[in-house]
Design a protein around this motif. Structure first.
Motif, PDB file in Angstrom:
ATOM      1  N   PRO A  98      -3.700   2.957  -3.386  1.00 43.89           N
ATOM      2  CA  PRO A  98      -3.457   2.669  -1.999  1.00 43.89           C
ATOM      3  C   PRO A  98      -4.285   2.071  -1.423  1.00 43.89           C
ATOM      4  O   PRO A  98      -4.152   1.117  -0.591  1.00 43.89           O
ATOM      5  CB  PRO A  98      -2.888   3.870  -1.326  1.00 43.89           C
ATOM      6  CG  PRO A  98      -2.437   4.751  -2.369  1.00 43.89           C
ATOM      7  CD  PRO A  98      -3.328   4.431  -3.551  1.00 43.89           C
ATOM      8  N   GLY A 156      -4.452  -1.339  -2.127  1.00 42.04           N
ATOM      9  CA  GLY A 156      -3.261  -1.839  -1.564  1.00 42.04           C
ATOM     10  C   GLY A 156      -3.588  -2.352   0.051  1.00 42.04           C
ATOM     11  O   GLY A 156      -3.296  -3.489   0.488  1.00 42.04           O
ATOM     12  N   TYR A 157      -4.347  -1.552   0.637  1.00 45.61           N
ATOM     13  CA  TYR A 157      -4.687  -1.600   1.851  1.00 45.61           C
ATOM     14  C   TYR A 157      -5.690  -2.894   2.117  1.00 45.61           C
ATOM     15  O   TYR A 157      -5.528  -3.563   2.885  1.00 45.61           O
ATOM     16  CB  TYR A 157      -5.243  -0.499   2.519  1.00 45.61           C
ATOM     17  CG  TYR A 157      -5.874  -0.422   4.102  1.00 45.61           C
ATOM     18  CD1 TYR A 157      -5.083  -0.610   5.083  1.00 45.61           C
ATOM     19  CD2 TYR A 157      -7.385  -0.656   4.079  1.00 45.61           C
ATOM     20  CE1 TYR A 157      -5.435  -0.689   6.203  1.00 45.61           C
ATOM     21  CE2 TYR A 157      -7.821  -0.698   5.159  1.00 45.61           C
ATOM     22  CZ  TYR A 157      -6.903  -0.941   6.421  1.00 45.61           C
ATOM     23  OH  TYR A 157      -7.444  -0.997   7.780  1.00 45.61           O
ATOM     24  N   SER A 178       0.802  -1.338   0.057  1.00 45.48           N
ATOM     25  CA  SER A 178      -0.003   0.100  -0.075  1.00 45.48           C
ATOM     26  C   SER A 178       0.908   1.301  -0.020  1.00 45.48           C
ATOM     27  O   SER A 178       0.568   2.071  -0.505  1.00 45.48           O
ATOM     28  CB  SER A 178      -0.879   0.050   1.097  1.00 45.48           C
ATOM     29  OG  SER A 178      -0.186  -0.003   2.308  1.00 45.48           O
ATOM     30  N   THR A 179       1.894   1.307   0.786  1.00 47.56           N
ATOM     31  CA  THR A 179       2.841   2.394   0.706  1.00 47.56           C
ATOM     32  C   THR A 179       3.586   2.777  -0.413  1.00 47.56           C
ATOM     33  O   THR A 179       3.734   3.477  -1.009  1.00 47.56           O
ATOM     34  CB  THR A 179       3.841   2.279   1.853  1.00 47.56           C
ATOM     35  OG1 THR A 179       3.162   1.776   2.976  1.00 47.56           O
ATOM     36  CG2 THR A 179       4.704   3.441   1.965  1.00 47.56           C
ATOM     37  N   GLU A 221      -4.004  -6.019   1.831  1.00 44.76           N
ATOM     38  CA  GLU A 221      -3.078  -6.368   2.989  1.00 44.76           C
ATOM     39  C   GLU A 221      -3.997  -7.008   3.868  1.00 44.76           C
ATOM     40  O   GLU A 221      -3.907  -7.910   4.542  1.00 44.76           O
ATOM     41  CB  GLU A 221      -2.281  -5.018   3.459  1.00 44.76           C
ATOM     42  CG  GLU A 221      -0.965  -4.702   2.683  1.00 44.76           C
ATOM     43  CD  GLU A 221      -0.558  -3.370   3.087  1.00 44.76           C
ATOM     44  OE1 GLU A 221      -0.790  -3.003   4.374  1.00 44.76           O
ATOM     45  OE2 GLU A 221       0.390  -2.952   2.406  1.00 44.76           O
TER      46      GLU A 221
END
Length: 440
Positions: free
Chosen positions: A388, A391-392, A86-87, A395
């Motif tokens: 992002p 992506g979060y 995510s970063t 995760e």
């Protein structure tokens, strides 16, 4: 003695009637000396405009192609455990988000410096940011500044310079011109994603950034020298009265929502390929295929604007993108269906970029500079948060190491946002004309 009046090239108004007096200094409606002559539109629809299109397309192949190839670099940085997915996606999305954050400011920069000089500045920042990234490749904060902010400002200036200049050279063929320009981004993404992976394998991340930066400077700055304005642009600023227009509100929020899913496929294709057990080199080739499909989508939907109308074409592009995300990617458990998804989503994804300038020009005509800058500013949140957020979500379901199933919630999130944006665009289309397949 008769006089023919012409509109300015920037206004691009249709043929009108003007009242001109040949003798009487104070003409009235009854005077026999008063004649009616047509005001003609002198937009060339070609000529040197094709040189401008070629130069803009070459520049676009860098500022779009490199940002859309970030997925390759993200996969490489992920292997080195620099930061969570995510970063890393946030770094890539920061670059392109400056297209929106800097929209209003950079239209003033272009107005002050002129398109050519502003494009030279944008191309310099684009290349210089990558070169500096070579010295900050081990620092998340450093990459946010060099690859995110510096390169981002370069992308913003180049996008506004190349995205609105064709309006001065084309009217009837404006959709095709915009399609060819933004197709350069797809072709560039195809080239850079393959070259990027090859450089990563041979020279590492640091020198990959530096080499791409030097190539950017050498190629794009001569291309910027070929840009030419027919008239000086009006100063773009915020026109608050546009927010009283329901069409603008729907376009403003609809296009903003559309940017949330745009970067999800290109940023996550290499990671998803890895979850299928495919090699990194094949993952970069799949990303190249996505960018190549995007190029065809940009040309195809750009040409479709001249046939069906820009709003209808934009709505179709968004629906195609949504269906590929909701119906094809989730069942892509092998290479063949994954390729089908990549091609179809690339077509729809590319269609968004080539149709948006035509849509704004079609609805707001002479106010394109102001309206386009304001519409682009609405893309900021979607650009910076879209990938992002995906992506979060990834995760939360175990990350890319958890396999294909972990990607599905992110797919559904992206597809839903794309489908929602299509409904907003259809609302604008309904307010503009009741006929869907009509160039209004």
């Amino acid at each position: 003695m008769s006089t023919v009046l012409k509109t300015s090239a920037l206004e691009q108004r249709p043929i009108e009637l003007a009242v001109v007096s040949s003798h009487n200094p104070e003409p009235d409606a009854a005077s026999e000396n008063t004649i009616v002559v047509p005001v003609v539109d002198d937009v060339p629809d070609g000529g040197y405009g094709w040189v401008v299109v070629s130069a803009c397309s070459l520049i676009t192949s860098f500022f779009v192609g490199l940002t859309y190839s970030w997925g390759v670099m993200q996969a490489g940085l992920s292997k080195q455990k620099l930061a969570p997915d995510s970063t890393l996606a946030f770094i890539g999305s920061t670059t392109i988000s400056f297209v929106a954050f800097g929209a209003v400011v950079n239209t003033h920069v272009i107005r002050f410096m002129g398109t050519r000089n502003a494009a030279l500045l944008g191309c310099f920042l684009l290349g210089f940011g990558q070169i500096l990234s070579g010295w900050s490749a081990r620092s998340v904060g450093g990459l946010f500044v060099t690859n995110g902010i510096i390169m981002g400002f370069g992308c913003s200036i180049c996008f506004l310079a190349c995205g609105t200049l064709p309006a001065q050279w084309f009217k009837r063929r404006r959709g095709m011109a915009n399609g060819l320009i933004f197709a350069g981004g797809g072709v560039g993404g195809c080239v850079w994603s393959v070259l990027m992976q090859s450089l990563l394998d041979k020279v590492g991340i640091e020198w990959t950034f530096r080499i791409l930066g030097f190539i950017t400077l050498v190629v794009t700055m001569p291309a910027a020298m070929l840009l030419k304005e027919r008239t000086r642009r009006t100063t773009a600023s915020i026109d608050w009265s546009l927010f009283k227009d329901p069409k603008f509100l729907l376009l403003f929020f609809g296009s903003g929502i559309a940017t949330f899913p745009l970067l999800v496929p290109p940023f996550f294709i290499p990671l998803y390929a890895s979850s299928l057990g495919l090699s990194s080199s094949l993952g970069s080739l799949l990303l190249a295929l996505f960018n190549l499909s995007s190029a065809f989508g940009r040309v195809g939907f750009g040409a479709l604007c001249d046939v069906l109308g820009p709003l209808s074409s934009l709505a179709i592009a968004l629906v195609v993108s949504a269906l590929s995300l909701l119906a094809i990617w989730p069942v892509s458990t092998a290479l063949a269906p994954f390729i089908v998804f990549i091609v179809i989503n690339g077509l729809g994804n590319g269609g968004f970029f080539s149709t948006m300038p035509s849509v704004v020009g079609h609805v707001y005509g002479p106010r394109i500079s102001i309206a386009f800058a304001m519409v682009v500013s609405s893309w900021a949140v979607g650009y910076i948060m879209g990938a992002p957020v995906a992506g979060y979500i990834l995760e939360r379901y175990g990350g890319s190491e958890a396999g294909r199933a972990a990607f599905r919630p992110a797919m559904y999130y992206a597809g839903s946002m794309s489908l929602g944006s299509a409904s907003f665009v259809l609302g604008v289309r309904h307010l503009t004309s009741k006929q869907f397949f009509a160039f209004a």
